[in-house]
Design an enzyme around this catalytic site. Structure first.
Site, PDB file in Angstrom:
ATOM      1  N   LYS A  16       0.841  -1.183   0.152  1.00 48.36           N
ATOM      2  CA  LYS A  16       0.057   0.459  -0.196  1.00 48.36           C
ATOM      3  C   LYS A  16       0.885   1.124   0.563  1.00 48.36           C
ATOM      4  O   LYS A  16       0.608   2.235  -0.450  1.00 48.36           O
ATOM      5  CB  LYS A  16      -0.919   0.302   1.555  1.00 48.36           C
ATOM      6  N   CYS A  23     -18.883   0.303   6.678  1.00 50.07           N
ATOM      7  CA  CYS A  23     -19.285   1.190   7.604  1.00 50.07           C
ATOM      8  C   CYS A  23     -20.453   0.722   8.507  1.00 50.07           C
ATOM      9  O   CYS A  23     -20.605   0.473   9.549  1.00 50.07           O
ATOM     10  CB  CYS A  23     -19.148   3.095   7.647  1.00 50.07           C
ATOM     11  N   GLY A  45     -34.746  -0.646  -1.014  1.00 49.36           N
ATOM     12  CA  GLY A  45     -33.889  -1.253  -2.314  1.00 49.36           C
ATOM     13  C   GLY A  45     -33.054  -2.220  -1.550  1.00 49.36           C
ATOM     14  O   GLY A  45     -33.843  -3.227  -0.759  1.00 49.36           O
ATOM     15  N   GLY A 103     -24.584  -1.758   2.742  1.00 51.04           N
ATOM     16  CA  GLY A 103     -23.335  -2.192   3.473  1.00 51.04           C
ATOM     17  C   GLY A 103     -21.862  -1.783   3.882  1.00 51.04           C
ATOM     18  O   GLY A 103     -22.610  -0.935   3.391  1.00 51.04           O
ATOM     19  N   PHE A 145     -16.308  11.497   9.129  1.00 48.74           N
ATOM     20  CA  PHE A 145     -17.945  11.351   8.316  1.00 48.74           C
ATOM     21  C   PHE A 145     -17.594  10.969   6.959  1.00 48.74           C
ATOM     22  O   PHE A 145     -18.527  10.915   6.633  1.00 48.74           O
ATOM     23  CB  PHE A 145     -18.907  12.159   8.726  1.00 48.74           C
TER      24      PHE A 145
HETATM   25  C1  UDX Z   1     -21.007   6.065   5.514  1.00 44.60           C
HETATM   26  C2  UDX Z   1     -21.732   7.072   6.735  1.00 44.60           C
HETATM   27  O1  UDX Z   1     -23.112   7.922   5.077  1.00 44.60           O
HETATM   28  C3  UDX Z   1     -20.675   7.779   6.333  1.00 44.60           C
HETATM   29  O2  UDX Z   1     -20.796   9.527   7.083  1.00 44.60           O
HETATM   30  C4  UDX Z   1     -19.287   7.367   6.976  1.00 44.60           C
HETATM   31  O3  UDX Z   1     -18.611   8.298   7.803  1.00 44.60           O
HETATM   32  C5  UDX Z   1     -19.203   5.947   7.488  1.00 44.60           C
HETATM   33  O4  UDX Z   1     -20.277   5.497   6.601  1.00 44.60           O
HETATM   34  P1  UDX Z   1     -20.725   4.912   2.931  1.00 44.60           P
HETATM   35  O5  UDX Z   1     -19.835   3.959   3.553  1.00 44.60           O
HETATM   36  O6  UDX Z   1     -19.753   5.237   2.317  1.00 44.60           O
HETATM   37  O7  UDX Z   1     -20.625   6.001   4.298  1.00 44.60           O
HETATM   38  O8  UDX Z   1     -21.512   4.964   2.380  1.00 44.60           O
HETATM   39  P2  UDX Z   1     -23.094   5.307   2.016  1.00 44.60           P
HETATM   40  O9  UDX Z   1     -23.837   6.689   1.627  1.00 44.60           O
HETATM   41  O10 UDX Z   1     -23.653   6.053   3.635  1.00 44.60           O
HETATM   42  O11 UDX Z   1     -23.782   4.056   1.638  1.00 44.60           O
HETATM   43  C6  UDX Z   1     -23.944   3.043   2.811  1.00 44.60           C
HETATM   44  C7  UDX Z   1     -24.420   1.792   2.078  1.00 44.60           C
HETATM   45  O12 UDX Z   1     -26.773   2.868   2.209  1.00 44.60           O
HETATM   46  C8  UDX Z   1     -25.002   1.939   0.224  1.00 44.60           C
HETATM   47  O13 UDX Z   1     -24.774   0.138   0.625  1.00 44.60           O
HETATM   48  C9  UDX Z   1     -25.935   1.964   0.233  1.00 44.60           C
HETATM   49  O14 UDX Z   1     -25.799   1.734  -0.946  1.00 44.60           O
HETATM   50  C10 UDX Z   1     -26.852   2.387   0.677  1.00 44.60           C
HETATM   51  N1  UDX Z   1     -27.631   2.928   0.335  1.00 44.60           N
HETATM   52  C11 UDX Z   1     -27.814   4.391   0.799  1.00 44.60           C
HETATM   53  C12 UDX Z   1     -29.272   2.643   0.774  1.00 44.60           C
HETATM   54  O15 UDX Z   1     -29.460   1.670   0.106  1.00 44.60           O
HETATM   55  N2  UDX Z   1     -30.192   3.347   0.370  1.00 44.60           N
HETATM   56  C13 UDX Z   1     -30.213   4.894   0.347  1.00 44.60           C
HETATM   57  O16 UDX Z   1     -31.105   6.147   0.445  1.00 44.60           O
HETATM   58  C14 UDX Z   1     -28.792   5.341   0.409  1.00 44.60           C
END
Ligand code: UDX
Length: 451
Positions: free
Chosen positions: A35, A277, A270, A274, A147
């Site tokens: 990395k 986080c 949907g 996943g 975040f």
């Molecule tokens: C998340 C938080 O948003 C972020 O603030 C934190 O720091 C880390 O975790 P991330 O894991 O990058 O970020 O993804 P995010 O955009 O939150 O989406 C998470 C999951 O939720 C994805 O699988 C996405 O497809 C799903 N999702 C999101 C939905 O199923 N429906 C939605 O309306 C929004």
């Protein structure tokens, strides 16, 4: 300011490059030599829009370096801890091995007056446990949760919607919002002031800078993620009700989303959430609450998790029941592998989970994704992977959309797709397609929580 960033994964690599891009002198440190080699060459070890650009700029300017040698942390004023806190192999709690190892490795190189800023997502109480070790070295621990959203990580780091800094034994300000009005009275070594200096460009643009105690800062992060997960599972629960009543959850989300108190964002029904986080963070939160004797306060998170996992099953069920004679031997093309678009991250990806389950039921599964195939191939070698979208669609008996990449949502015309496949069955696991356009092109369309 001289900064070190320990851990150069999704969080730390972006943080290092972003801090260099706003003018700091940054050393990024990781135990993974591959990395570090990649980052040192200006190559991002994962897909993140905008990261390659700020990496190359930082390296070229001399502001940004990467190493495996912890001794190079010496001399930095602030040391950010950005290592992973995955789910434990045998339970729901967070595995703090990497956080503890990072702190232990850093201790010999701390100078008195240094600040250690934890960014990793940790169970509340972790900072208080770590603090004495850091204080013994004459340094101060603060918690500065991250975040960032994958796919928007660079923007979220340089221009966050809020900054939170938890400090030991400092009472929170009245409103909780530290607007800088007390800057003249705070001492130069006030750790919150040092963090304010680190993030000066964002703060100057009006980003709220909130100073709390350590526990609050830790909790802000996990509660934010718990809230987001709850919002997604709420709308997915409504999708389940819609499915038995003939209602349309996407219209429902639009309608309730117009209420500004509710808001439309994160009401995308949907196959659910996943990634690295949300799933592990809600589980770690439950585990921590149990330890604290307050399990019942967040027992709803178990339900949030269960709703979320049911939606993957639902997508699989839709594919299976679309055939009169079951899915065994049917060619199913899965569009998407990443847990969400603009990412190559497949950690706890609902998309890949659906693909793996379909394969387990006897379907001949082909997976394609614009960015995540390499990672997917490594984790699930039993699936068939095809880079080219159209090639993947050719001859399919059914198509399942599981990651809402523009390549599938906007750029794939239903007529063109129909010309490639053997059977015009489409399951829209992200409710991201124009159902009427797909039906008009001859497809049998199944959405999630839609008639
Ligand atoms: C998340 C938080 O948003 C972020 O603030 C934190 O720091 C880390 O975790 P991330 O894991 O990058 O970020 O993804 P995010 O955009 O939150 O989406 C998470 C999951 O939720 C994805 O699988 C996405 O497809 C799903 N999702 C999101 C939905 O199923 N429906 C939605 O309306 C929004």
């Amino acid at each position: 300011m001289r900064l070190s960033v320990i851990g150069c994964g999704y969080l730390g690599a972006v943080h290092s490059a972003a801090m260099a891009s706003i003018g700091h002198e940054v050393i990024g440190i990781d135990v993974d030599a591959r990395k570090i080699a990649s980052l040192s060459a200006g190559e991002a070890p994962f897909f993140e829009p905008g990261l390659p650009e700020i990496l190359s700029e930082g390296i070229a300017s001399g502001n940004l370096r990467f190493t495996t040698d912890m001794a190079e942390a010496k001399g930095a004023k602030v040391h950010f801890i950005g290592v992973g806190t995955p789910q434990q192999a045998d339970g729901y709690a967070a595995d703090l091995t990497y956080v503890n190892a990072a702190v232990d490795a850093l201790l010999p190189y701390l100078n008195p007056g240094d600040i250690v800023a934890g960014k990793s997502t940790v169970p509340v109480g972790t900072a208080a446990e770590l603090a004495p070790r850091i204080e013994a070295a004459g340094a101060t621990l603060v918690w500065n949760p991250e975040f960032l959203r994958e796919g928007w990580a660079v923007q979220d780091t340089i221009d966050p919607d809020r900054l939170v800094v938890g400090v030991a034994s400092r009472p929170s300000t009245g409103s909780g919002i530290d607007d800088g009005s007390d800057a003249s009275t705070s001492s130069a070594t006030d750790p919150a002031e040092v963090l304010r200096e680190v993030y000066h460009p964002a703060i100057a643009k009006g980003t709220p800078f909130i100073v709390t105690d350590l526990a609050t800062a830790e909790l802000v992060k996990v509660s934010a993620n718990a809230f987001l997960a709850t919002k997604i599972s709420f709308i997915n629960a409504m999708a389940e009700i819609a499915e038995v009543t003939g209602a349309d959850v996407t219209q429902l989300a639009d309608a309730i989303g117009h209420d500004v108190r509710i808001g439309r964002r994160f009401l995308g029904a949907g196959i659910g959430f996943g990634g690295g986080c949300l799933p592990k963070d809600i589980r770690a939160f439950s585990a921590r609450a149990e330890e604290l004797g307050r399990g019942e306060s967040v027992s709803f998170l178990r339900e949030i998790d269960a709703i979320n996992l049911r939606r993957r099953e639902r997508a699989v069920h839709l594919v299976v029941s679309a055939f009169d004679d079951g899915v065994v031997g049917k060619k199913v093309t899965v569009l998407g592998a990443a847990f969400k678009p603009h990412s190559d991250d497949i950690r706890d990806s609902p998309a890949l989970d659906v693909a793996v389950r379909l394969k387990g039921l006897g379907a001949e599964v082909t997976v394609t994704d614009p960015e995540a195939l390499e990672n997917a191939r490594r984790q699930h070698p039993q699936l068939n992977y095809v880079d080219d979208r159209d090639e993947a669609l050719r001859g399919a008996d059914a198509v399942v959309v599981v990651t809402e990449w523009d390549e599938y949502r906007r750029q794939l015309s239903p007529e063109h797709a129909a010309s490639l496949v053997a059977g015009t069955i489409v399951v829209d696991g992200r409710n991201c397609l124009d159902a009427s356009a797909w039906r008009a092109a001859g497809w049998t369309y199944y959405g999630m929580g839609r008639p």
